[in-house]
Design a protein around this motif. Sequence first.
Motif, PDB file in Angstrom:
ATOM      1  N   THR A  92       0.641  -1.052   0.096  1.00  0.00           N
ATOM      2  CA  THR A  92      -0.217  -0.126   0.092  1.00  0.00           C
ATOM      3  C   THR A  92       0.984   1.278  -0.050  1.00  0.00           C
ATOM      4  N   GLY A 121     -11.624  -0.640 -11.253  1.00  0.00           N
ATOM      5  CA  GLY A 121     -11.305  -1.000  -9.765  1.00  0.00           C
ATOM      6  C   GLY A 121     -10.691  -2.336  -9.986  1.00  0.00           C
ATOM      7  N   HIS A 127      -7.501   0.057  -4.594  1.00  0.00           N
ATOM      8  CA  HIS A 127      -7.498  -0.147  -3.317  1.00  0.00           C
ATOM      9  C   HIS A 127      -6.476  -0.299  -2.346  1.00  0.00           C
ATOM     10  N   LEU A 136      -7.595   3.178   6.287  1.00  0.00           N
ATOM     11  CA  LEU A 136      -8.445   3.059   4.983  1.00  0.00           C
ATOM     12  C   LEU A 136      -9.264   4.390   4.723  1.00  0.00           C
ATOM     13  N   TYR A 139     -13.567   4.033  -0.846  1.00  0.00           N
ATOM     14  CA  TYR A 139     -13.294   3.216  -2.167  1.00  0.00           C
ATOM     15  C   TYR A 139     -14.640   3.101  -2.526  1.00  0.00           C
ATOM     16  N   LYS A 146     -12.501  -3.105   0.330  1.00  0.00           N
ATOM     17  CA  LYS A 146     -11.067  -2.742   0.265  1.00  0.00           C
ATOM     18  C   LYS A 146     -10.425  -3.454   1.328  1.00  0.00           C
ATOM     19  N   GLN A 147     -10.872  -3.490   2.525  1.00  0.00           N
ATOM     20  CA  GLN A 147      -9.947  -4.173   3.424  1.00  0.00           C
ATOM     21  C   GLN A 147     -10.022  -5.513   3.023  1.00  0.00           C
TER      22      GLN A 147
END
Length: 166
Positions: A92, A121, A127, A136, A139, A146-147
């Motif tokens: 990330t 996406g 993400h 976070l 999204y 996303k998680q």
Amino acid sequence: MMEEIWGSFTTPVGTAVAWVTPDGSLTRFWTNARSLPKGGRRDDGAIAHVKTEVDEYFAGARKDFTLPLAADGTPFQKQVWAELCRIPFGETISYLTLATRVGDPGAARAVGHANGRNPIGLIVPCHRVIGANGTLTGYAGGLPLKQALLEFESGQPSLFPFTSLS
């Protein structure tokens, strides 16, 4: 105006819908779709290459997508989306880092806006962008998705298949 060709298929995170150009370039992709498109021409065979790569991703056999992309956007949006594709699987970065990578550390907000307008996406992995403090943030598919995608990419495949993300 170019003809819209779309198709759908099932993924571990719900129904996916993909739109392609007549030559097969991907223009839009949604996961966890709540409904199917009303316009355009449905042709699930025209998106078979998209389904193959997405299936490989969720099977853990693909970390990088090789699909031809043809998303419509401004030059700045396209620059941000191209940089998103350079974020490695399982990693990330923050909006500030993304802004720095596109050449303007002061443009974190604009980068966030371009990220939010990403029409492809998952395949263009928006993400993988998180807040500077590690939280976070928005999204289109929802924060639970996303998680879940980030956890999947970090090596926690027990999260799949999902029964519900709502």
